[in-house]
Design a protein around this motif. Structure first.
Motif, PDB file in Angstrom:
ATOM      1  N   CYS A  22      33.402 -49.328  12.150  1.00  0.00           N
ATOM      2  CA  CYS A  22      32.998 -49.305  13.554  1.00  0.00           C
ATOM      3  C   CYS A  22      32.584 -47.884  13.899  1.00  0.00           C
ATOM      4  O   CYS A  22      33.402 -46.957  13.817  1.00  0.00           O
ATOM      5  CB  CYS A  22      34.137 -49.754  14.451  1.00  0.00           C
ATOM      6  N   ALA A  23      31.332 -47.729  14.288  1.00  0.00           N
ATOM      7  CA  ALA A  23      30.803 -46.417  14.639  1.00  0.00           C
ATOM      8  C   ALA A  23      30.612 -46.322  16.143  1.00  0.00           C
ATOM      9  O   ALA A  23      30.036 -47.219  16.763  1.00  0.00           O
ATOM     10  CB  ALA A  23      29.489 -46.177  13.926  1.00  0.00           C
ATOM     11  N   ALA A  24      31.086 -45.225  16.695  1.00  0.00           N
ATOM     12  CA  ALA A  24      30.949 -44.988  18.129  1.00  0.00           C
ATOM     13  C   ALA A  24      29.796 -44.043  18.398  1.00  0.00           C
ATOM     14  O   ALA A  24      29.593 -43.062  17.674  1.00  0.00           O
ATOM     15  CB  ALA A  24      32.238 -44.407  18.690  1.00  0.00           C
ATOM     16  N   SER A  25      29.052 -44.340  19.433  1.00  0.00           N
ATOM     17  CA  SER A  25      27.952 -43.468  19.840  1.00  0.00           C
ATOM     18  C   SER A  25      27.884 -43.441  21.368  1.00  0.00           C
ATOM     19  O   SER A  25      28.534 -44.235  22.045  1.00  0.00           O
ATOM     20  CB  SER A  25      26.628 -43.951  19.254  1.00  0.00           C
ATOM     21  N   GLY A  26      27.077 -42.523  21.881  1.00  0.00           N
ATOM     22  CA  GLY A  26      26.935 -42.426  23.328  1.00  0.00           C
ATOM     23  C   GLY A  26      27.332 -41.055  23.828  1.00  0.00           C
ATOM     24  O   GLY A  26      27.437 -40.102  23.057  1.00  0.00           O
ATOM     25  N   ARG A  27      27.559 -40.981  25.105  1.00  0.00           N
ATOM     26  CA  ARG A  27      27.917 -39.717  25.733  1.00  0.00           C
ATOM     27  C   ARG A  27      29.410 -39.721  26.042  1.00  0.00           C
ATOM     28  O   ARG A  27      29.873 -40.465  26.891  1.00  0.00           O
ATOM     29  CB  ARG A  27      27.110 -39.516  27.002  1.00  0.00           C
ATOM     30  N   PHE A  28      30.140 -38.927  25.327  1.00  0.00           N
ATOM     31  CA  PHE A  28      31.567 -38.809  25.566  1.00  0.00           C
ATOM     32  C   PHE A  28      32.032 -37.459  25.051  1.00  0.00           C
ATOM     33  O   PHE A  28      31.383 -36.850  24.200  1.00  0.00           O
ATOM     34  CB  PHE A  28      32.345 -39.928  24.861  1.00  0.00           C
ATOM     35  N   PHE A  29      33.150 -37.025  25.594  1.00  0.00           N
ATOM     36  CA  PHE A  29      33.685 -35.737  25.174  1.00  0.00           C
ATOM     37  C   PHE A  29      34.487 -35.878  23.895  1.00  0.00           C
ATOM     38  O   PHE A  29      34.285 -35.155  22.922  1.00  0.00           O
ATOM     39  CB  PHE A  29      34.545 -35.142  26.282  1.00  0.00           C
ATOM     40  N   ARG A  30      35.395 -36.859  23.890  1.00  0.00           N
ATOM     41  CA  ARG A  30      36.228 -37.040  22.711  1.00  0.00           C
ATOM     42  C   ARG A  30      36.843 -38.439  22.738  1.00  0.00           C
ATOM     43  O   ARG A  30      37.266 -38.915  23.788  1.00  0.00           O
ATOM     44  CB  ARG A  30      37.346 -36.005  22.673  1.00  0.00           C
ATOM     45  N   ILE A  31      36.863 -39.057  21.567  1.00  0.00           N
ATOM     46  CA  ILE A  31      37.519 -40.350  21.451  1.00  0.00           C
ATOM     47  C   ILE A  31      38.932 -40.121  20.963  1.00  0.00           C
ATOM     48  O   ILE A  31      39.145 -39.469  19.939  1.00  0.00           O
ATOM     49  CB  ILE A  31      36.755 -41.278  20.487  1.00  0.00           C
ATOM     50  N   ASN A  32      39.889 -40.641  21.681  1.00  0.00           N
ATOM     51  CA  ASN A  32      41.288 -40.460  21.325  1.00  0.00           C
ATOM     52  C   ASN A  32      41.764 -41.592  20.417  1.00  0.00           C
ATOM     53  O   ASN A  32      41.765 -41.474  19.216  1.00  0.00           O
ATOM     54  CB  ASN A  32      42.117 -40.334  22.588  1.00  0.00           C
ATOM     55  N   LEU A  33      42.105 -42.707  20.958  1.00  0.00           N
ATOM     56  CA  LEU A  33      42.592 -43.827  20.170  1.00  0.00           C
ATOM     57  C   LEU A  33      41.437 -44.718  19.705  1.00  0.00           C
ATOM     58  O   LEU A  33      40.498 -44.961  20.467  1.00  0.00           O
ATOM     59  CB  LEU A  33      43.566 -44.656  21.002  1.00  0.00           C
ATOM     60  N   MET A  34      41.498 -45.168  18.478  1.00  0.00           N
ATOM     61  CA  MET A  34      40.568 -46.176  17.967  1.00  0.00           C
ATOM     62  C   MET A  34      41.390 -47.269  17.293  1.00  0.00           C
ATOM     63  O   MET A  34      42.500 -47.007  16.813  1.00  0.00           O
ATOM     64  CB  MET A  34      39.573 -45.584  16.975  1.00  0.00           C
ATOM     65  N   GLY A  35      40.824 -48.453  17.263  1.00  0.00           N
ATOM     66  CA  GLY A  35      41.602 -49.516  16.635  1.00  0.00           C
ATOM     67  C   GLY A  35      40.838 -50.808  16.495  1.00  0.00           C
ATOM     68  O   GLY A  35      39.632 -50.883  16.761  1.00  0.00           O
ATOM     69  N   TRP A  36      41.561 -51.814  16.033  1.00  0.00           N
ATOM     70  CA  TRP A  36      41.020 -53.148  15.818  1.00  0.00           C
ATOM     71  C   TRP A  36      41.930 -54.193  16.437  1.00  0.00           C
ATOM     72  O   TRP A  36      43.165 -54.107  16.309  1.00  0.00           O
ATOM     73  CB  TRP A  36      40.876 -53.433  14.321  1.00  0.00           C
ATOM     74  N   TYR A  37      41.308 -55.145  17.092  1.00  0.00           N
ATOM     75  CA  TYR A  37      41.979 -56.333  17.587  1.00  0.00           C
ATOM     76  C   TYR A  37      41.275 -57.538  16.975  1.00  0.00           C
ATOM     77  O   TYR A  37      40.166 -57.416  16.452  1.00  0.00           O
ATOM     78  CB  TYR A  37      41.893 -56.406  19.116  1.00  0.00           C
ATOM     79  N   ARG A  38      41.899 -58.692  17.059  1.00  0.00           N
ATOM     80  CA  ARG A  38      41.251 -59.903  16.567  1.00  0.00           C
ATOM     81  C   ARG A  38      41.600 -61.088  17.449  1.00  0.00           C
ATOM     82  O   ARG A  38      42.623 -61.096  18.122  1.00  0.00           O
ATOM     83  CB  ARG A  38      41.652 -60.180  15.115  1.00  0.00           C
ATOM     84  N   GLN A  39      40.715 -62.068  17.415  1.00  0.00           N
ATOM     85  CA  GLN A  39      40.928 -63.286  18.195  1.00  0.00           C
ATOM     86  C   GLN A  39      40.513 -64.487  17.369  1.00  0.00           C
ATOM     87  O   GLN A  39      39.341 -64.612  16.987  1.00  0.00           O
ATOM     88  CB  GLN A  39      40.145 -63.245  19.507  1.00  0.00           C
ATOM     89  N   ALA A  40      41.472 -65.336  17.088  1.00  0.00           N
ATOM     90  CA  ALA A  40      41.214 -66.575  16.367  1.00  0.00           C
ATOM     91  C   ALA A  40      40.911 -67.680  17.375  1.00  0.00           C
ATOM     92  O   ALA A  40      41.311 -67.587  18.543  1.00  0.00           O
ATOM     93  CB  ALA A  40      42.428 -66.944  15.519  1.00  0.00           C
ATOM     94  N   PRO A  41      40.240 -68.731  16.945  1.00  0.00           N
ATOM     95  CA  PRO A  41      39.910 -69.828  17.872  1.00  0.00           C
ATOM     96  C   PRO A  41      41.159 -70.397  18.533  1.00  0.00           C
ATOM     97  O   PRO A  41      42.146 -70.705  17.872  1.00  0.00           O
ATOM     98  CB  PRO A  41      39.255 -70.856  16.946  1.00  0.00           C
TER      99      PRO A  41
END
Length: 115
Positions: A22-41
């Motif tokens: 997962c790549a982040a782009s855009g205008r931001f100063f700093r990304i602190n937390l990153m992660g993954w969630y999931r959703q099953a049917p």
């Protein structure tokens, strides 16, 4: 604003492996937390794993020992290495980030574990 673009999902047999990115782009100063969630049917979205900018990690009990989260701060990218995949890991996986400007979600990538 932060845009998150996931890649790496697909179909894999039970016991197999996949790596999500997962790549982040855009205008931001700093990304602190990153992660993954999931959703099953038919189920609620659930936490899979998170990682702080300093590298502290947190995992759902169901994936401990099988999944590894990592990040490259120079590329604003987070990875999820998934090993020993099970049918119950089948879900749409969403990238998540917390930046100085707010909280953001990716569009999701499908992971299907099936023989």
């Amino acid at each position: 604003q932060v845009q998150l673009v996931e890649s790496g999902g697909g179909l894999v047999q039970p016991g197999g492996s996949l790596t999500l990115s997962c790549a982040a782009s855009g205008r931001f100063f700093r990304i602190n937390l990153m992660g993954w969630y999931r959703q099953a049917p038919g189920k609620q979205r659930e936490l899979v794993a998170t990682i702080t900018r300093g590298g502290n990690t947190n995992y759902a009990d169901s994936v401990k020992g099988r999944f590894t989260i990592s990040r490259d701060n120079t590329k604003n990218t987070v990875y999820l290495q998934m090993n020993s995949l099970k049918s119950e890991d089948t879900a749409v996986y969403y990238c998540y980030s917390e930046a100085n400007s707010g909280r953001y979600w990716g569009q999701g990538t499908q992971v299907t574990v099936s023989s």
